[in-house]
Design an enzyme around this catalytic site. Structure first.
Site, PDB file in Angstrom:
ATOM      1  N   LYS A 133      37.497  40.572  48.505  1.00  0.00           N
ATOM      2  CA  LYS A 133      38.195  41.080  47.770  1.00  0.00           C
ATOM      3  C   LYS A 133      38.414  43.033  47.957  1.00  0.00           C
ATOM      4  O   LYS A 133      39.411  43.677  47.930  1.00  0.00           O
ATOM      5  CB  LYS A 133      37.337  41.726  46.702  1.00  0.00           C
ATOM      6  CG  LYS A 133      37.069  39.890  46.420  1.00  0.00           C
ATOM      7  CD  LYS A 133      38.637  39.096  45.512  1.00  0.00           C
ATOM      8  CE  LYS A 133      37.460  37.503  44.982  1.00  0.00           C
ATOM      9  NZ  LYS A 133      39.458  37.172  44.301  1.00  0.00           N
ATOM     10  N   CYS A 177      40.472  30.302  37.563  1.00  0.00           N
ATOM     11  CA  CYS A 177      41.797  29.833  36.383  1.00  0.00           C
ATOM     12  C   CYS A 177      41.853  29.004  37.378  1.00  0.00           C
ATOM     13  O   CYS A 177      43.364  28.223  36.804  1.00  0.00           O
ATOM     14  CB  CYS A 177      42.535  30.607  35.808  1.00  0.00           C
ATOM     15  SG  CYS A 177      42.123  31.580  34.889  1.00  0.00           S
ATOM     16  N   ASP A 204      42.942  32.120  47.885  1.00  0.00           N
ATOM     17  CA  ASP A 204      42.759  33.400  46.948  1.00  0.00           C
ATOM     18  C   ASP A 204      43.666  34.187  47.563  1.00  0.00           C
ATOM     19  O   ASP A 204      43.797  35.286  46.548  1.00  0.00           O
ATOM     20  CB  ASP A 204      41.324  33.893  47.532  1.00  0.00           C
ATOM     21  CG  ASP A 204      40.246  34.648  47.009  1.00  0.00           C
ATOM     22  OD1 ASP A 204      40.742  34.528  45.286  1.00  0.00           O
ATOM     23  OD2 ASP A 204      39.897  35.377  47.099  1.00  0.00           O
TER      24      ASP A 204
END
Ligand code: GDP
Ligand code: MN
Length: 518
Positions: A133, A177, A204
């Protein structure tokens, strides 16, 4: 924290600090904290080594957990150092120290202008595997804006149709989700017999650029999968279960007597005993002092596994230019309002759809569960600069492409009055992807509604799927009243950006408002 000289550069959706304050505060916690520990130096490449689109990072850490997991999640090692010597030597400086693992002495700092990341006081994957991230999204999005490309919180998958054509899709859903599940979807029996196959490129993160043909191409900068264990079973995600049979690191799972791992919602049988994620003896059916069932695995227990072990992995993973993207999908969890699928009228409208994306809070986000929150392009926690400028960057890239991907919104999570899901989801989602690819190839028309284009009643293949007709009606229902209410929320959200919001998005807002009034 995004650490920039001015708050405006981080924007209204980020935590902000000046670089001076960031370095000073983290420096105080880091000082002497590695004394007596081993320091590891990890050179790694995000993206295929040597690709002009890849980025190199070097992470210093005092955690062996980080070293071993980075070896799975990235391309790492000596080849990267050798490559660095042959190139201009540019890399992201990553520093991680566990320090005291004290939540009050924890800082995750990004210095976009210095191409630097400092993380101190955490041992959790997302905070310490700095290639993911931190580099691929927060620093990546900043670099993307500077250099003219996009770093996105998206899965990438290929949908192979019976004629052998593979259409590539990138999809942005907020955490928890369904990105990982969709990326390695198993076609339901009927579609499999028709000849459909799925190819996983990434689950991702997508780095997307305009290639020499003027179209959008995507690579997955990662080399591994960082999956949530609880709920993963041969029933929910068979490809993932096959992937994790070897070379896998499990974290915070239940350790069985035979030294294998288990977790709630995993494959049966439930073990008779084991060691729980906190190292305590565990038996099924025990109750915590709080009255909750005693869990064997932490709800956010994880595993890391090389993506090449996924049975559906795409052979394009190592291609330096990645795959051409036909469709971009946005989506989230909405119990109401959003239909199963709708399509944007054009790129600008699609950017508006992404910018106004909303989802109900899951365990992956801080705050009240179930509450609807705006999460533009699923990038709210990951955009490394002012989100208003980010929207403008999307609009600008759209104007540069010779042909833009089509943009869609999906919602697998709509519910009926009793709170039951209206759509079976998982493998059956391929039925919706089939329509998306047909739209991209100009093979079917659609029905125009105020919010976008939706499928004709018989254009989603329902063979072998028994869903009551009224459920389908509910899945596609578009209530003007609900959408007008939705616009109130969007207006408030947009107002938060002040003059940093591109005027094109207000234009789309007014146009939608008008379409809803007719
Ligand atoms: P990610 O964090 O975006 O990669 O999401 P995951 O793929 O790990 O899925 C998160 C949760 O959503 C899991 O509990 C899944 O079982 C659930 N989920 C995934 N796809 C679907 C779907 O199509 N329908 C429903 N109802 N649940 C889904
Ligand atoms: Mn995932």
């Amino acid at each position: 924290m995004i650490c920039t000289p001015k708050k405006r550069e981080a924007g209204p959706t980020n935590n902000w600090m000046t670089p001076e304050e960031g370095y000073r505060r983290a420096g105080e916690i880091l000082k002497n904290s590695m004394r007596g520990r081993t320091m590891y130096v990890i050179p790694f490449s995000m993206g295929p080594l040597g690709s002009p689109f890849s980025k190199i990072g070097v992470e210093l850490t005092d955690s062996i957990y980080v070293v071993l997991n980075m070896r799975i999640m990235t391309r790492m090692g000596k080849a990267v150092l050798d490559h660095l010597e042959r190139t201009n030597g540019e890399f992201t400086r990553c520093l991680h120290g566990k320090a005291e693992l004290d939540v009050n002495r924890r800082l995750i700092l990004h210095f976009p202008e210095d191409n630097t990341i400092w993380s101190v006081g955490s041992g959790y994957g997302g905070n310490v595997l700095l290639g993911k991230k931190c580099l691929s999204l927060r620093i990546g999005s900043y670099l993307g804006q500077q250099e003219g490309w996009l770093a996105e919180h998206m899965l990438i998958m290929g949908v192979e149709n019976p004629s052998g054509y593979i259409g590539y899709i990138a999809a942005a859903f907020p955490s928890a989700c369904g990105k990982t599940n969709l990326a390695m979807l198993l076609p339901p029996e009927g579609l499999k017999r028709k000849g459909y196959r799925i190819w996983t490129v990434g689950d991702d993160i997508a780095w997307m650029r305009i290639d020499t043909d003027g179209k959008l191409w995507a690579v997955n900068p990662e080399y591994g999968l960082f999956g949530v264990a609880p709920g993963t079973s041969s029933k929910t995600n068979p490809n993932f279960v096959k992937a994790i049979q070897r070379n896998t690191i499990y974290t915070n799972v239940l350790l069985k007597k035979d030294k294998t791992a288990w977790w709630e919602g995993g494959d049966p049988p439930v073990p008779a005993e084991g060691i729980d994620w906190q190292g305590r003896p565990w038996k099924p059916g025990q109750i915590e002092e709080s009255g909750e069932p005693k869990l064997g695995a932490h709800p956010n227990a994880r595993f890391t596994v090389p993506i090449l072990q996924c049975p559906s992995v795409s052979n394009r993973l190592e291609h330096h230019h990645g795959v051409p993207i036909s469709a971009i999908i946005f989506g989230g969890r909405r119990a109401q309002v959003a239909p199963l699928i709708y399509e944007a009228f054009n790129w600008q409208h699609g950017v508006f759809m992404g910018a106004t994306m909303a989802s109900e809070r899951t365990a992956a986000q801080v705050g009240k569960l179930g509450e609807v929150r705006r999460d533009p392009m699923a990038m709210l926690p990951f955009c490394g600069y002012n989100m208003g400028d980010y929207f403008a960057h999307w609009l600008k890239l759209g104007r540069k492409m010779t042909a833009t991907p089509k943009i869609f919104n999906v919602n697998w999570f709509r519910r009926d009055e009793k709170g039951e899901f209206l759509w079976p989801g998982f493998g059956e989602n391929l039925r919706v992807l089939e329509w998306i690819i047909s739209r991209c190839r100009g093979e079917v028309d659609a029905v125009e509604t105020p919010i976008g284009n939706v499928p004709h009643e018989n254009d989603i293949d329902m063979t072998g799927l028994r869903i009551p007709r009224e459920n389908l009606k509910k899945l596609f229902a578009i209530s003007k009243k609900d959408w007008q209410q939705e616009l109130d929320g969007v207006q408030k959200f947009f107002n938060g950006f002040g003059k940093d919001l591109p005027p094109e998005l207000w234009k789309e807002f007014r146009a939608l408002k008008k379409r809803l009034e007719i």
